[in-house]
Design a protein around this motif. Structure first.
Motif, PDB file in Angstrom:
ATOM      1  N   ASN A 166      -4.437   3.419  -3.853  1.00 48.05           N
ATOM      2  CA  ASN A 166      -3.219   2.629  -4.019  1.00 48.05           C
ATOM      3  C   ASN A 166      -2.018   3.539  -4.261  1.00 48.05           C
ATOM      4  O   ASN A 166      -2.132   4.592  -4.893  1.00 48.05           O
ATOM      5  CB  ASN A 166      -3.377   1.669  -5.200  1.00 48.05           C
ATOM      6  CG  ASN A 166      -4.443   0.625  -4.933  1.00 48.05           C
ATOM      7  OD1 ASN A 166      -4.431  -0.046  -3.916  1.00 48.05           O
ATOM      8  ND2 ASN A 166      -5.392   0.505  -5.850  1.00 48.05           N
ATOM      9  N   LEU A 167      -0.871   3.095  -3.771  1.00 51.58           N
ATOM     10  CA  LEU A 167       0.354   3.879  -3.854  1.00 51.58           C
ATOM     11  C   LEU A 167       1.415   3.096  -4.597  1.00 51.58           C
ATOM     12  O   LEU A 167       1.580   1.898  -4.374  1.00 51.58           O
ATOM     13  CB  LEU A 167       0.862   4.197  -2.439  1.00 51.58           C
ATOM     14  CG  LEU A 167      -0.163   4.832  -1.495  1.00 51.58           C
ATOM     15  CD1 LEU A 167       0.313   4.702  -0.052  1.00 51.58           C
ATOM     16  CD2 LEU A 167      -0.372   6.285  -1.862  1.00 51.58           C
ATOM     17  N   PRO A 168       2.178   3.741  -5.493  1.00 56.31           N
ATOM     18  CA  PRO A 168       3.260   3.028  -6.183  1.00 56.31           C
ATOM     19  C   PRO A 168       4.413   2.725  -5.233  1.00 56.31           C
ATOM     20  O   PRO A 168       4.779   3.555  -4.400  1.00 56.31           O
ATOM     21  CB  PRO A 168       3.677   4.013  -7.271  1.00 56.31           C
ATOM     22  CG  PRO A 168       3.276   5.359  -6.751  1.00 56.31           C
ATOM     23  CD  PRO A 168       2.046   5.134  -5.927  1.00 56.31           C
ATOM     24  N   GLY A 214       7.860  -1.853  -8.610  1.00 61.01           N
ATOM     25  CA  GLY A 214       6.763  -2.114  -9.521  1.00 61.01           C
ATOM     26  C   GLY A 214       5.496  -2.658  -8.912  1.00 61.01           C
ATOM     27  O   GLY A 214       4.600  -3.098  -9.634  1.00 61.01           O
ATOM     28  N   THR A 215       5.347  -2.648  -7.586  1.00 60.78           N
ATOM     29  CA  THR A 215       4.101  -3.098  -6.969  1.00 60.78           C
ATOM     30  C   THR A 215       3.372  -1.892  -6.365  1.00 60.78           C
ATOM     31  O   THR A 215       3.756  -0.748  -6.574  1.00 60.78           O
ATOM     32  CB  THR A 215       4.358  -4.160  -5.890  1.00 60.78           C
ATOM     33  OG1 THR A 215       5.118  -3.569  -4.812  1.00 60.78           O
ATOM     34  CG2 THR A 215       5.146  -5.326  -6.455  1.00 60.78           C
ATOM     35  N   THR A 216       2.329  -2.159  -5.614  1.00 61.51           N
ATOM     36  CA  THR A 216       1.568  -1.097  -4.960  1.00 61.51           C
ATOM     37  C   THR A 216       1.229  -1.514  -3.531  1.00 61.51           C
ATOM     38  O   THR A 216       1.367  -2.678  -3.153  1.00 61.51           O
ATOM     39  CB  THR A 216       0.259  -0.790  -5.715  1.00 61.51           C
ATOM     40  OG1 THR A 216      -0.568  -1.963  -5.709  1.00 61.51           O
ATOM     41  CG2 THR A 216       0.536  -0.373  -7.148  1.00 61.51           C
ATOM     42  N   HIS A 230      -1.319   0.224   0.091  1.00 66.23           N
ATOM     43  CA  HIS A 230      -2.269   1.252   0.496  1.00 66.23           C
ATOM     44  C   HIS A 230      -2.303   1.361   2.008  1.00 66.23           C
ATOM     45  O   HIS A 230      -1.911   0.441   2.732  1.00 66.23           O
ATOM     46  CB  HIS A 230      -3.674   0.933  -0.027  1.00 66.23           C
ATOM     47  CG  HIS A 230      -4.195  -0.411   0.406  1.00 66.23           C
ATOM     48  ND1 HIS A 230      -4.613  -0.663   1.698  1.00 66.23           N
ATOM     49  CD2 HIS A 230      -4.355  -1.570  -0.278  1.00 66.23           C
ATOM     50  CE1 HIS A 230      -5.001  -1.917   1.787  1.00 66.23           C
ATOM     51  NE2 HIS A 230      -4.854  -2.493   0.599  1.00 66.23           N
ATOM     52  N   ALA A 235      -1.707   4.320  -9.487  1.00 69.28           N
ATOM     53  CA  ALA A 235      -0.798   3.195  -9.231  1.00 69.28           C
ATOM     54  C   ALA A 235      -1.476   1.939  -9.760  1.00 69.28           C
ATOM     55  O   ALA A 235      -2.269   1.304  -9.072  1.00 69.28           O
ATOM     56  CB  ALA A 235      -0.501   3.073  -7.737  1.00 69.28           C
ATOM     57  N   SER A 236      -1.186   1.604 -10.995  1.00 69.65           N
ATOM     58  CA  SER A 236      -1.953   0.569 -11.694  1.00 69.65           C
ATOM     59  C   SER A 236      -1.405  -0.842 -11.508  1.00 69.65           C
ATOM     60  O   SER A 236      -2.065  -1.808 -11.884  1.00 69.65           O
ATOM     61  CB  SER A 236      -2.011   0.895 -13.194  1.00 69.65           C
ATOM     62  OG  SER A 236      -0.702   0.990 -13.732  1.00 69.65           O
ATOM     63  N   ASN A 237      -0.199  -0.976 -10.976  1.00 66.86           N
ATOM     64  CA  ASN A 237       0.364  -2.313 -10.816  1.00 66.86           C
ATOM     65  C   ASN A 237      -0.325  -3.066  -9.680  1.00 66.86           C
ATOM     66  O   ASN A 237      -1.037  -2.484  -8.860  1.00 66.86           O
ATOM     67  CB  ASN A 237       1.867  -2.230 -10.558  1.00 66.86           C
ATOM     68  CG  ASN A 237       2.630  -1.716 -11.764  1.00 66.86           C
ATOM     69  OD1 ASN A 237       2.223  -1.943 -12.889  1.00 66.86           O
ATOM     70  ND2 ASN A 237       3.715  -0.995 -11.528  1.00 66.86           N
TER      71      ASN A 237
END
Length: 327
Positions: free
Chosen positions: A59-61, A65-67, A69, A247-249
């Motif tokens: 996953n990519l930031p 604030g979202t992600t 891929h 990227a945790s969001n």
């Protein structure tokens, strides 16, 4: 880009499954014919499915604030052909939905339409144009970028149409609450700015890798496959997969009902999630969000990747034995 359940109406889900049915049928027939000519197609199907699965774990930031891929749809089409890529991506998406809760069960047809149909075929068409003019890498880059962004556009349209297609008598959306004016820009922004370029870079990297260490894996060259370099590549990606946790969001349009409620409250759009989402289909995957109970998240991520690779390996070996017994 993995649309969860209850974001699309049942009618939309059914329509997209029906749209994919002839695509899957033709894919199976085409791949059967391809396997008879090129026996390396079957192991490459497993390699391709594994590669796509691992790519989508990173996953990519995204600004805002979202992600998002990468997917690898164009790359797979170049490596094993668009019809085989369609099947490999379909199996990947099915495993993600059933075992890891990544993408909906009812929305499976929509996700397959976007990522297993639009992406590889659009990307492969661009690649073939580049190949015709002796610019393979340029064709691959353009195809990878256009393929993922067109898939994102279609996903945005599918989500954005829901307030128009399914609503209460007073116009309140029953499913995805965001219209086209929000859903389409949100999906495109993430992929035009970030995910599309990562898709290009990763596709070119693997393409270069193939040309150096296993040039006979290219779709147009029916020669025996060298699988050892692929094992190293897949193992390396599996070990590195926890980088996707940086990227945790949550990706746009993939929120849980609780997360969506928070979004709506913050945006002053309401205090309740749509009725169709509240009372819709619920499915609890065994390893939801690639987590394994009692283990650190990073370890669960690696084990999830390893589990997927083993499943793909067993599936392909079973198909190879079935093919051998029918000869």
């Amino acid at each position: 880009m993995h649309i969860p359940d209850n974001y699309l109406s049942p009618a939309t889900c059914g329509t997209l499954v029906a749209a994919m049915a002839p695509v899957w049928t033709v894919s199976v027939l085409k791949v059967k014919a391809q396997v008879k000519k090129r026996h390396e197609t079957l192991p490459m199907l497993g390699i391709a499915a594994s590669l796509a699965f691992l790519i989508m774990m990173f996953n990519l930031p995204i600004p805002g604030g979202t992600t998002a891929h990468a997917v690898g749809g164009t790359l797979l089409a170049v490596l094993i052909g668009p019809w085989a890529a369609c099947l490999a991506l379909t199996v990947t998406l099915l495993l993600q939905a059933l075992l890891f809760g990544d993408g909906g069960i009812l929305a499976f047809g929509a996700n397959a339409f976007n990522m297993a149909f639009i992406m590889p075929f659009v990307g492969y068409a661009c690649y073939r144009i580049g190949h015709h003019y002796h610019h393979d890498k340029l064709g691959l880059a353009v195809g990878a970028y256009l393929g993922i962004n067109l898939a994102a556009l279609v996903a945005g349209i599918e989500l954005g149409l829901q307030p128009l297609l399914a609503h209460t008598a007073n116009g309140t959306p029953l499913y995805c609450p965001y219209g086209l004016n929000v859903a389409v820009p949100a999906m495109l922004l993430a992929h035009l700015l970030v995910a599309g370029w990562v898709e290009v870079l990763f596709s070119l990297f693997v393409f270069q890798f193939v040309q150096k260490v296993a040039p006979t894996n290219l779709y147009q060259t029916p020669v025996k496959t060298h699988q050892r370099p692929w094992v190293y590549l897949l193992a390396g990606l599996a070990v590195l997969s926890p980088l996707g946790l940086l990227a945790s969001n949550t990706a746009w349009g993939e929120w849980s009902p609780q997360e969506l409620k928070q979004q709506l409250v913050q945006q002053h759009l309401g205090t309740h999630v749509p009725q169709g989402m509240q009372h819709g289909f619920q499915f609890d995957a065994l390893f939801s969000d690639y987590a394994i109970g009692g283990l650190p998240v990073s370890v669960g991520y690696v084990l999830s990747a390893a589990t997927a690779l083993i499943i793909f390996l067993l599936l392909i070996r079973g198909l190879q034995r079935g093919t051998d017994t029918t000869k």
